[in-house]
Design an enzyme around this catalytic site. Structure first.
Site, short mmCIF file in Angstrom:
data_model
loop_
_atom_site.label_atom_id
_atom_site.label_comp_id
_atom_site.label_asym_id
_atom_site.label_seq_id
_atom_site.Cartn_x
_atom_site.Cartn_y
_atom_site.Cartn_z
N SER A 14 0.82 -1.22 0.00
CA SER A 14 0.00 0.00 0.00
C SER A 14 0.86 1.27 0.00
CB SER A 14 -0.91 0.02 1.23
OG SER A 14 -1.55 1.28 1.30
N LYS A 63 -13.50 -4.36 3.07
CA LYS A 63 -14.40 -3.19 2.99
C LYS A 63 -15.85 -3.52 3.36
CE LYS A 63 -11.66 -0.75 -0.49
NZ LYS A 63 -11.63 -0.02 -1.75
N ALA A 121 -17.49 -5.97 -12.37
CA ALA A 121 -18.63 -5.83 -11.48
C ALA A 121 -18.25 -6.14 -10.03
CB ALA A 121 -19.76 -6.75 -11.94
N GLY A 122 -17.00 -5.87 -9.68
CA GLY A 122 -16.52 -6.12 -8.32
C GLY A 122 -16.81 -4.94 -7.39
N TYR A 208 -3.33 1.56 -11.47
CA TYR A 208 -2.47 2.73 -11.59
C TYR A 208 -1.01 2.34 -11.73
CZ TYR A 208 -1.73 2.00 -6.60
OH TYR A 208 -1.42 1.45 -5.39
N GLY A 228 -5.32 4.94 -12.93
CA GLY A 228 -6.06 5.10 -11.68
C GLY A 228 -5.37 5.94 -10.62
N1 LIG Z 1 -7.08 3.44 -8.33
C1 LIG Z 1 -7.69 3.10 -7.21
O1 LIG Z 1 -7.78 3.89 -6.27
C2 LIG Z 1 -8.29 1.73 -7.08
C3 LIG Z 1 -9.15 1.47 -5.99
C4 LIG Z 1 -9.70 0.19 -5.88
C5 LIG Z 1 -9.40 -0.80 -6.82
N2 LIG Z 1 -8.56 -0.50 -7.86
C6 LIG Z 1 -8.30 -1.54 -8.90
O2 LIG Z 1 -9.54 -1.93 -9.46
C7 LIG Z 1 -9.50 -3.30 -9.86
C8 LIG Z 1 -10.71 -4.06 -9.33
O3 LIG Z 1 -10.71 -4.11 -7.92
P1 LIG Z 1 -11.96 -4.74 -7.13
O4 LIG Z 1 -11.68 -4.54 -5.69
O5 LIG Z 1 -13.24 -4.22 -7.69
O6 LIG Z 1 -11.81 -6.30 -7.48
P2 LIG Z 1 -12.88 -7.46 -7.32
O7 LIG Z 1 -13.99 -7.09 -6.40
O8 LIG Z 1 -12.09 -8.70 -7.07
O9 LIG Z 1 -13.54 -7.59 -8.83
C9 LIG Z 1 -12.78 -7.97 -9.90
C10 LIG Z 1 -13.60 -7.85 -11.19
O10 LIG Z 1 -12.70 -8.09 -12.29
C11 LIG Z 1 -13.21 -9.11 -13.13
N3 LIG Z 1 -12.06 -9.82 -13.67
C12 LIG Z 1 -10.99 -10.31 -13.00
N4 LIG Z 1 -10.09 -10.84 -13.86
C13 LIG Z 1 -10.59 -10.66 -15.10
C14 LIG Z 1 -10.14 -10.99 -16.41
N5 LIG Z 1 -8.96 -11.59 -16.61
N6 LIG Z 1 -10.91 -10.65 -17.46
C15 LIG Z 1 -12.09 -10.03 -17.26
N7 LIG Z 1 -12.61 -9.70 -16.05
C16 LIG Z 1 -11.85 -10.01 -14.99
C17 LIG Z 1 -14.10 -9.96 -12.24
O11 LIG Z 1 -15.04 -10.63 -13.06
P3 LIG Z 1 -15.84 -11.96 -12.54
O12 LIG Z 1 -17.00 -11.45 -11.73
O13 LIG Z 1 -16.28 -12.61 -13.79
O14 LIG Z 1 -14.87 -12.77 -11.75
C18 LIG Z 1 -14.72 -8.86 -11.35
O15 LIG Z 1 -15.80 -8.24 -12.00
C19 LIG Z 1 -8.15 -3.86 -9.36
O16 LIG Z 1 -7.26 -3.86 -10.44
C20 LIG Z 1 -7.71 -2.83 -8.33
O17 LIG Z 1 -6.29 -2.75 -8.26
C21 LIG Z 1 -8.02 0.74 -8.00
#
Ligand SMILES: NC(=O)c1ccc[n+]([C@@H]2O[C@H](COP(=O)([O-])OP(=O)(O)OC[C@H]3O[C@@H](n4cnc5c(N)ncnc54)[C@H](OP(=O)(O)O)[C@@H]3O)[C@@H](O)[C@H]2O)c1
Length: 263
Positions: A14, A63, A121-122, A208, A228
């Site tokens: 982090s 979270k 959709a996470g 990011y 990001g």
């Molecule tokens: N910049 C920021 O401040 C910030 C903040 C939070 C998160 N993030 C980034 O946002 C991303 C998502 O985080 P999250 O917490 O939402 O994760 P999460 O709850 O685990 O959700 C992951 C999502 O990605 C999909 N997925 C994973 N691998 C995939 C692939 N190879 N092809 C297509 N879809 C895929 C999953 O689909 P399924 O439902 O089909 O499994 C799900 O919809 C991460 O990369 C994280 O680093 C950035």
């Protein structure tokens, strides 16, 4: 000395401590922000209270449990069902979600946005979708699988899985999947992505610090794009304001951005 922390598992990577500590130095506040590894989310609230932590951020995978355990939930977090910020008010835990407004701040530079497609959709997609709908923006969600789409249907988004997707034109395409984070995969098939990017104007990746395959494709298709970093920065800035009661001006935001970039 006031104490702040970020809870997560893993939490070692982090960058929040360096960002917040830079902000504290900027306003000359005697405070320290560290990292705390929490394996079982059920222990988080107790750790926060027992160690007399003034404020905390919460990251993956805690979270939702942090939302359930808080004494009071503020603002959009009620709809999102997840929080990333705890404030200690005389032993009472007040919880916020600053990911949602942080995202809205990050896309401000794109100007007026009317139609957005979110890939994924996470948890992050949920915060973004709630913020977009709150702002009256037409929102589509496209996910690899069907099983996470109900939340977004209830929110009145258009929802699709890869099987039934019908492409329209969008102002902004957001990658909120983890595709491209640790691999070189696209968030959808290349053909589908080309179709989506073809008539869109802006692209943002939530990942990011790297040029993901998604951003490469956006560049190839001549979209204006960003990663990001601003989303991470602004969720931090908004949390910092809650931690300190100090309204962040341009210089403070810049010092936190520099903190984020420290090695
Ligand atoms: N910049 C920021 O401040 C910030 C903040 C939070 C998160 N993030 C980034 O946002 C991303 C998502 O985080 P999250 O917490 O939402 O994760 P999460 O709850 O685990 O959700 C992951 C999502 O990605 C999909 N997925 C994973 N691998 C995939 C692939 N190879 N092809 C297509 N879809 C895929 C999953 O689909 P399924 O439902 O089909 O499994 C799900 O919809 C991460 O990369 C994280 O680093 C950035």
């Amino acid at each position: 000395m006031q104490n702040f922390t970020i809870y997560g598992n893993p939490v070692i990577h982090s960058k929040s401590p360096q960002m917040h500590n830079a902000g504290f130095r900027h306003i000359h506040l005697e405070a320290n922000y560290q990292k705390t590894l929490i394996e079982d989310g059920k222990d988080l609230k107790q750790n926060f209270i027992q160690n007399n932590i003034q404020g905390a951020n919460i990251t993956v995978p805690h979270k939702e449990v942090a939302f359930k355990d808080a004494d009071q939930i503020m603002g959009l977090a009620k709809e999102i069902g997840a929080v990333n910020t705890y404030i200690n008010e005389d032993g009472k835990v007040i919880a916020y979600n600053t990911d949602a407004p942080g995202f809205m701040k990050a896309i401000e530079e794109f100007g007026k946005i009317k139609k957005v497609i979110i890939l994924g959709a996470g948890g992050t997609a949920k915060a973004i979708a709630v913020a977009l709908k709150e702002a009256g923006i037409k929102t589509t969600v496209l996910n690899r699988s069907k099983n996470r789409l109900e939340f977004f249907r209830d929110l009145d988004c258009d929802v699709f899985s890869w099987d039934d997707f019908i492409c329209e034109d969008y102002d902004l395409v957001v990658n909120s999947t983890s595709a491209g984070l640790k691999d070189d995969s696209y968030p959808t098939s290349v053909e589908m992505l080309e179709d989506i990017l073809n008539d869109s104007t802006y692209a943002m990746d939530c990942i990011y610090g790297k040029m993901t395959p998604f951003l490469e494709k956006a560049k190839e298709n001549r979209l204006t794009f960003k990663d990001g970093e601003d989303m991470l920065l602004y969720q931090g800035v908004l949390a910092f304001e809650l931690f300190t009661g100090v309204k962040a001006d341009k210089d403070l935001v810049e010092s936190m951005r520099q903190g984020l970039k420290e090695a």
